[in-house]
Design a protein around this motif. Structure first.
Motif, mmCIF file in Angstrom:
data_model
loop_
_atom_site.group_PDB
_atom_site.id
_atom_site.type_symbol
_atom_site.label_atom_id
_atom_site.label_comp_id
_atom_site.label_asym_id
_atom_site.label_seq_id
_atom_site.Cartn_x
_atom_site.Cartn_y
_atom_site.Cartn_z
ATOM 1 N N MET A 144 14.945 38.995 18.347
ATOM 2 C CA MET A 144 14.062 39.478 17.280
ATOM 3 C C MET A 144 14.481 40.859 16.767
ATOM 4 S SD MET A 144 10.396 38.168 18.798
ATOM 5 C CE MET A 144 9.398 38.619 17.384
ATOM 6 N N ILE A 145 15.127 41.658 17.619
ATOM 7 C CA ILE A 145 15.505 43.007 17.174
ATOM 8 C C ILE A 145 17.023 43.172 17.046
ATOM 9 C CG2 ILE A 145 13.418 44.020 18.181
ATOM 10 C CD1 ILE A 145 15.187 45.090 20.458
ATOM 11 N N GLY A 146 17.774 42.069 17.265
ATOM 12 C CA GLY A 146 19.225 42.134 17.100
ATOM 13 C C GLY A 146 19.958 42.783 18.252
ATOM 14 N N ALA A 147 19.343 42.765 19.453
ATOM 15 C CA ALA A 147 19.989 43.324 20.636
ATOM 16 C C ALA A 147 20.418 42.178 21.547
ATOM 17 C CB ALA A 147 19.023 44.257 21.365
ATOM 18 N N SER A 148 20.813 42.488 22.774
ATOM 19 C CA SER A 148 21.120 41.447 23.750
ATOM 20 C C SER A 148 20.062 41.485 24.849
ATOM 21 C CB SER A 148 22.507 41.672 24.359
ATOM 22 O OG SER A 148 22.471 42.759 25.258
ATOM 23 N N LYS A 149 19.914 40.369 25.580
ATOM 24 C CA LYS A 149 18.908 40.348 26.645
ATOM 25 C C LYS A 149 19.283 41.325 27.764
ATOM 26 C CE LYS A 149 20.805 36.392 29.231
ATOM 27 N NZ LYS A 149 20.493 35.057 29.766
ATOM 28 N N LEU A 150 20.609 41.645 27.854
ATOM 29 C CA LEU A 150 21.034 42.634 28.852
ATOM 30 C C LEU A 150 20.477 44.006 28.507
ATOM 31 C CD1 LEU A 150 24.747 41.529 29.274
ATOM 32 C CD2 LEU A 150 22.863 41.102 30.843
ATOM 33 N N ASN A 151 20.472 44.333 27.197
ATOM 34 C CA ASN A 151 19.871 45.601 26.766
ATOM 35 C C ASN A 151 18.405 45.686 27.204
ATOM 36 O OD1 ASN A 151 21.809 45.143 23.930
ATOM 37 N ND2 ASN A 151 21.979 46.984 25.148
ATOM 38 N N VAL A 152 17.662 44.615 26.914
ATOM 39 C CA VAL A 152 16.233 44.598 27.220
ATOM 40 C C VAL A 152 16.012 44.775 28.722
ATOM 41 C CG1 VAL A 152 14.099 43.238 27.109
ATOM 42 C CG2 VAL A 152 15.738 43.177 25.201
ATOM 43 N N GLY A 153 16.821 44.084 29.518
ATOM 44 C CA GLY A 153 16.698 44.203 30.973
ATOM 45 C C GLY A 153 16.930 45.621 31.448
ATOM 46 N N ARG A 154 17.927 46.286 30.883
ATOM 47 C CA ARG A 154 18.220 47.666 31.296
ATOM 48 C C ARG A 154 17.104 48.616 30.870
ATOM 49 N NH1 ARG A 154 23.429 45.544 30.194
ATOM 50 N NH2 ARG A 154 24.782 45.724 32.032
ATOM 51 N N TRP A 155 16.530 48.373 29.697
ATOM 52 C CA TRP A 155 15.420 49.242 29.254
ATOM 53 C C TRP A 155 14.219 49.099 30.190
ATOM 54 C CZ3 TRP A 155 15.826 47.026 23.631
ATOM 55 C CH2 TRP A 155 16.985 47.535 23.010
ATOM 56 N N GLU A 156 13.948 47.855 30.610
ATOM 57 C CA GLU A 156 12.791 47.629 31.475
ATOM 58 C C GLU A 156 13.031 48.158 32.891
ATOM 59 O OE1 GLU A 156 11.700 43.534 31.288
ATOM 60 O OE2 GLU A 156 10.945 43.653 29.237
ATOM 61 N N ARG A 157 14.293 48.162 33.337
ATOM 62 C CA ARG A 157 14.598 48.670 34.676
ATOM 63 C C ARG A 157 14.746 50.182 34.687
ATOM 64 N NH1 ARG A 157 18.153 44.312 34.481
ATOM 65 N NH2 ARG A 157 19.924 45.726 34.154
ATOM 66 N N ASP A 165 17.379 51.683 33.327
ATOM 67 C CA ASP A 165 18.803 51.993 33.382
ATOM 68 C C ASP A 165 19.315 52.585 32.074
ATOM 69 O OD1 ASP A 165 18.920 51.005 35.924
ATOM 70 O OD2 ASP A 165 19.653 49.014 35.337
ATOM 71 N N ALA A 166 18.567 52.406 30.997
ATOM 72 C CA ALA A 166 19.044 52.869 29.696
ATOM 73 C C ALA A 166 17.855 53.187 28.807
ATOM 74 C CB ALA A 166 19.925 51.806 29.056
ATOM 75 N N TYR A 167 18.141 53.976 27.764
ATOM 76 C CA TYR A 167 17.136 54.395 26.779
ATOM 77 C C TYR A 167 17.553 53.818 25.438
ATOM 78 C CZ TYR A 167 13.860 57.722 24.605
ATOM 79 O OH TYR A 167 12.821 58.301 23.930
ATOM 80 N N PRO A 168 16.687 53.115 24.722
ATOM 81 C CA PRO A 168 17.112 52.493 23.464
ATOM 82 C C PRO A 168 17.606 53.518 22.459
ATOM 83 C CG PRO A 168 14.920 51.734 24.104
ATOM 84 C CD PRO A 168 15.262 52.890 24.987
ATOM 85 N N GLY A 169 18.672 53.154 21.721
ATOM 86 C CA GLY A 169 19.115 53.994 20.624
ATOM 87 C C GLY A 169 18.067 54.008 19.528
ATOM 88 N N HIS A 170 18.251 54.932 18.582
ATOM 89 C CA HIS A 170 17.249 55.120 17.527
ATOM 90 C C HIS A 170 16.964 53.832 16.747
ATOM 91 C CE1 HIS A 170 14.846 57.144 14.526
ATOM 92 N NE2 HIS A 170 15.650 56.684 13.566
ATOM 93 N N GLY A 230 6.357 53.127 26.905
ATOM 94 C CA GLY A 230 6.891 53.620 28.168
ATOM 95 C C GLY A 230 8.117 54.472 28.029
ATOM 96 N N PHE A 231 8.437 54.888 26.801
ATOM 97 C CA PHE A 231 9.618 55.720 26.594
ATOM 98 C C PHE A 231 9.174 57.140 26.294
ATOM 99 C CE2 PHE A 231 11.053 51.476 25.129
ATOM 100 C CZ PHE A 231 12.016 51.252 26.100
ATOM 101 N N PRO A 232 9.617 58.112 27.087
ATOM 102 C CA PRO A 232 9.245 59.508 26.832
ATOM 103 C C PRO A 232 9.890 59.983 25.544
ATOM 104 C CG PRO A 232 10.938 59.407 28.516
ATOM 105 C CD PRO A 232 10.530 57.979 28.244
ATOM 106 N N PRO A 233 9.292 60.995 24.902
ATOM 107 C CA PRO A 233 9.922 61.549 23.698
ATOM 108 C C PRO A 233 11.324 62.033 24.013
ATOM 109 C CG PRO A 233 7.697 62.408 23.975
ATOM 110 C CD PRO A 233 8.035 61.672 25.240
ATOM 111 N N LEU A 275 26.710 46.870 20.444
ATOM 112 C CA LEU A 275 27.665 47.276 21.472
ATOM 113 C C LEU A 275 27.407 48.726 21.898
ATOM 114 C CD1 LEU A 275 31.004 45.637 20.266
ATOM 115 C CD2 LEU A 275 29.589 44.980 22.207
ATOM 116 N N ARG A 276 27.086 49.594 20.950
ATOM 117 C CA ARG A 276 26.821 50.986 21.309
ATOM 118 C C ARG A 276 25.547 51.108 22.148
ATOM 119 N NH1 ARG A 276 28.828 55.642 17.162
ATOM 120 N NH2 ARG A 276 31.016 54.976 17.102
ATOM 121 N N ALA A 277 24.566 50.222 21.863
ATOM 122 C CA ALA A 277 23.351 50.234 22.680
ATOM 123 C C ALA A 277 23.660 49.769 24.093
ATOM 124 C CB ALA A 277 22.302 49.322 22.042
ATOM 125 N N HIS A 278 24.552 48.794 24.202
ATOM 126 C CA HIS A 278 24.908 48.284 25.529
ATOM 127 C C HIS A 278 25.797 49.282 26.274
ATOM 128 C CE1 HIS A 278 25.915 45.278 28.581
ATOM 129 N NE2 HIS A 278 27.182 45.674 28.445
#
Length: 843
Positions: free
Chosen positions: A27-40, A42-47, A65-68, A140-143
């Motif tokens: 729905m947002i044009g990312a990969s499910k790996l990105n979503v998994g890392r955000w929930e764990r 491991d990563a902060y979503p790009g703008h 759940g994302f700090p400023p 790719l840059r998000a991943h």
């Protein structure tokens, strides 16, 4: 590196919408790996992704759940490293690379090495452009949130300089890098500096495996992307996936050219298509041409645009078209200060070849370029080299594989190599190979089909080099195949050239051969007088030089021609004389061909038993020699002959077998004639739908090859079908067009048949006077000795007399018709007898 805490809020929001990670990613044009890392954590979503998440859930980053970004935790997340050496995104939108982007992205996101390579290393196909797009790809840059490194190599790379730049970007001090004195030390140090970072490492334009491996320094969370014109490099680096970057399609090429020079494409779309075809969809060529055309079109003056387009039709001008670039935009394959052009980008590879391999490349340019292909046998003969040389060219990315044992040269590679070729020896070997091939495989139609492109190119080369003997030899061997395919105009052009060459050399044997083919072409085009003239002239010369093989076949063609013109007696004289010569010299193919024509002549005279005897003997000989063209023609004529006698089942068997063979060898004329006769049988069986299918296919083919004789015959049959279906207007239109064609080409028998069907149509409409005119005109056109046509004309006039109430005269004419049809054994005798009984009842 401080790790973010697991993000239960994002997970809760997702599950509240009953979305899986994969569904949210789509729905947002990312990969499910990105979503998994955000929930764990491991990563902060790009703008861009953060904006999409907030918009989707209607929540702020904090609520998800994302700090400023300016909080202490976010500050602990290290900045991503984006190599300043990454070239900027080109101003033109990437065209035709959607599949390759998706495939490369998929492979990179699952980890491992993804290697991009052009098919056989084709330069200018857009490998670097595709790598640039991937380097800037948001997903790719998000991943690879820790960054992207880029190394542009080329044939003479500054390996140490690029490794030092990577070291500085990764935080290595100058003192630490000064101690690194081997590739192993650099690899270990850089890999340690990268550590657990999740990065994408791009190695662009790799020429040597060792140099490329020096940059394969990513850690366990990294992926490597390599572009190279050499397929072996990707495999040697242990690639998990190799994506082929091919040329653009014609549609994609036009789209790219339109982006760059829209005004030119709009004004001259056909010429733009020609340019696209000339460069074979190569993106670099299209870009260079597009920029040049855009520059020339800025004033809007049509004259300047026309001049620019004309300039680009010149091969050398296209190859030498340059595009200066700033120092930072230098193509990695080119030395400093070199301008980018097709010639320069291909020359870089050419200069790496040894003299023998380079000579082979230039020699292979005599072959027609892609999409044509050539066999390895042909390549070795023309390049005068060993198989290993072809392997070297393939490994260099210049020679492409085109299936088992076949190769092809891209248009721009062939253009470049052709301009370097200064000797004629390869062209001479090319002509000799093609001529020998055709002579060896004269009836191997499938092989000739496969190699027809190079054979025609060899004939063209022989003509341009004024190799008169070789031209006459090649045309004499190949003309019959061109006729079989229905390529009359092409055959006429080459035969005329060969005739002129033979005349210049005063080679009477070649003159005779070319006159034979000039006659056959003219006859198929319906120019019977011209055909007869050529045949007679050829026969005269053949008799002077005592060439029995040519004499017998020319007598066959003269017999065939005079039969078509309605002179049955003279036709039989020619054919019997030719048959005697063919039998004396045991020319099986000539004997079979003459027997076929003799059989058709006998059938026209109503002598069906003799006709069948001739044809059956001819069929035995044709099967014995394996001549599929003759077998097909004899089956056709046997089918036509036995159907006239009322043996429908046997006729259908002959015609079906003939059609199968005709389709196998793609004999356009025989396919048409067989379809016409099978359609006629279907009409007689009142299977009109089936007849329409046969006639529809036949009409498409006959219009394509432009055979006026069979167009006329087909129109007669279509007129008969329309009449049977009650569509008298359409029937009349078909018959009138047929009659006009038959009169144009001077074919008496077809004229008579057409007049007979005209009479039948008028009778059906009770237009008795008009019908009578048609039947009487038919009587004046019947070739002497054609009993069938005479009987049909009598039957037509008998029905006219009956319509007038003159039953006595009608009976007399009907009885005359029955007598003739009975003697010759024609099936229509039953129709006439049935009609005679009907008028007896009326009396």
């Amino acid at each position: 590196m401080v790790k973010l805490a697991p993000n239960d809020q994002l997970r809760t929001a997702r599950e509240g919408r009953h979305l899986s990670r994969e569904q949210l990613a789509d729905m947002i044009g990312a990969s499910k790996l990105n979503v998994g890392r955000w929930e764990r954590g491991d990563a902060y979503p790009g703008h861009p992704f953060m904006e999409k998440l907030c918009a989707l859930f209607g929540m702020s980053p904090e609520e998800l759940g994302f700090p400023p970004v300016n909080t202490e935790i976010a500050a602990d997340v290290p900045d991503a490293i984006y190599d300043p050496g990454i070239p900027p995104v080109p101003p033109v939108t990437l065209v035709g690379r959607e599949r390759q982007i998706v495939e490369a992205r998929r492979c990179l996101l699952v980890g491992g090495n993804a290697v991009l390579t052009a098919l056989n290393g084709l330069p200018g196909v857009g490998k670097t452009t595709l790598a640039i797009a991937l380097a800037h790809d948001e997903e790719l840059r998000a991943h690879f949130y820790d960054g992207v490194l880029w190394a542009g190599l080329g044939p003479d790379p500054n390996v140490q300089g690029q490794l030092r730049r990577w070291g500085r970007l990764l935080g290595l001090s100058n003192d630490a890098m000064a101690e690194l004195n081997s590739s192993e030390a650099w690899a270990t140090t850089l890999r340690t500096a990268i550590g657990a970072r999740q990065m994408l490492l791009i190695i662009d334009d790799a020429w040597q495996v060792e140099e490329s491996l020096a940059f394969k320094v990513g850690g366990p969370n990294c992926a490597h992307l390599v572009t190279t014109r050499f397929p072996a490099i990707g495999m040697s680096m242990g690639a998990d996936n190799i994506t082929t970057v091919s040329e653009l399609s014609a549609e994609e090429s036009m789209k790219l050219l339109c982006q760059i020079a829209p005004k030119v494409v709009e004004l001259e779309v056909n010429k733009a298509h020609d340019l696209v075809e000339a460069v074979g969809g190569l993106p670099l060529a299209l870009t260079l041409m597009g920029n040049y055309l855009r520059l020339q079109a800025y004033s809007g003056q049509p004259r300047r645009i026309q001049s620019a387009l004309q300039q680009l039709t010149n091969t050398a001008a296209r190859l030498q078209l340059v595009e200066p670039r700033a120092p930072g935009e230098r193509h990695p394959s080119l030395p400093a200060g070199a301008s980018l052009s097709l010639e320069s980008i291909i020359a870089v590879t050419d200069q790496q070849l040894d003299e023998q391999v380079r000579g082979a490349l230039y020699a292979l340019s005599v072959f027609p370029a892609k999409p044509n292909s050539f066999s390895e046998e042909a390549a070795l003969a023309v390049a005068d080299c060993e198989g290993e040389t072809l392997d070297d060219l393939a490994d260099a990315g210049l020679l492409e594989s085109s299936g088992s044992g076949r190769y092809t040269l891209h248009q721009t590679i062939a253009d470049y190599a052709r301009l370097q070729l200064t000797e004629t020896a390869p062209t001479e070997r090319f002509i000799e190979y093609a001529n020998t091939f055709v002579e060896t495989h004269k009836t191997d139609y499938e092989l000739l089909d496969q190699e027809s492109g190079i054979i025609l190119a060899a004939l063209e080369a022989a003509y341009k080099l004024k190799k008169h003997a070789e031209l006459a030899r090649g045309v004499s061997a190949f003309a019959s195949f061109l006729l079989l395919r229905g390529n009359y105009e092409q055959a006429e052009r080459h035969v005329q050239r060969a005739y002129e060459a033979a005349m210049m050399r005063r080679d009477r044997h070649s003159i005779t051969n070319t006159l034979l083919y000039k006659g056959e072409i003219a006859s198929r085009q319906g120019n019977y007088e011209q055909a007869e003239t050529s045949f007679k002239e050829g026969l005269s010369i053949a008799q002077q030089i005592d060439a029995p093989d040519q004499i017998s076949i020319l007598l066959k063609d003269l017999g065939w021609m005079t039969w078509k013109q309605g002179n049955y007696e003279q036709a039989e004289t020619y054919l019997q004389e030719g048959l005697i010569i063919a039998r004396q010299h045991e020319y099986l193919e000539h004997t079979s061909a003459i027997l076929n024509v003799l059989g058709s002549l006998m059938a026209s005279k109503g002598n069906y038993p003799q006709a069948v005897a001739y044809m059956e003997e001819g069929l035995v000989l044709a099967r014995q020699s394996g001549d599929r063209e003759q077998i097909c023609g004899l089956l056709l004529n046997l089918g036509v002959t036995v159907v006239e006698q009322g043996y429908d089942e046997q006729a259908e068997a002959y015609l079906q077998e003939g059609l199968t063979i005709a389709r196998q060898i793609r004999h356009q004329e025989w396919i048409i004639v067989l379809l016409v006769n099978m359609g006629e049988m279907a009409v007689d069986q009142e299977n009109y739908a089936r007849a329409e299918v046969y006639y529809s296919e036949a009409l498409a083919l006959v219009r394509q090859i432009g055979n006026r004789e069979w167009t006329s015959v087909l129109l007669i049959n279509m007129g008969k079908l329309a009449q049977k279906q009650g569509n008298y207007v359409k029937a009349g239109e078909y018959l009138l067009e047929s009659l006009n064609l038959a009169r144009q080409i001077g074919r008496p028998r077809i004229i008579c048949v057409c007049l007979y069907e005209h009479g039948n149509l008028y009778l059906q409409q009770q237009k008795f006077e008009t019908a009578e005119i048609a039947f009487n005109e038919m009587l004046t056109c019947i070739p002497e000795g054609d009993q069938e046509l005479f009987a049909q004309a009598q039957y037509g006039l008998a029905r006219i007399e009956a319509a007038k109430g003159n039953f006595q005269k009608a009976r007399k004419l009907g009885e005359e018709s029955i007598t003739i049809l009975d003697i010759i054994g024609h099936r229509s005798v039953q129709e006439v007898r049935k009609w005679m009984l009907s008028i007896e009842k009326l009396k």
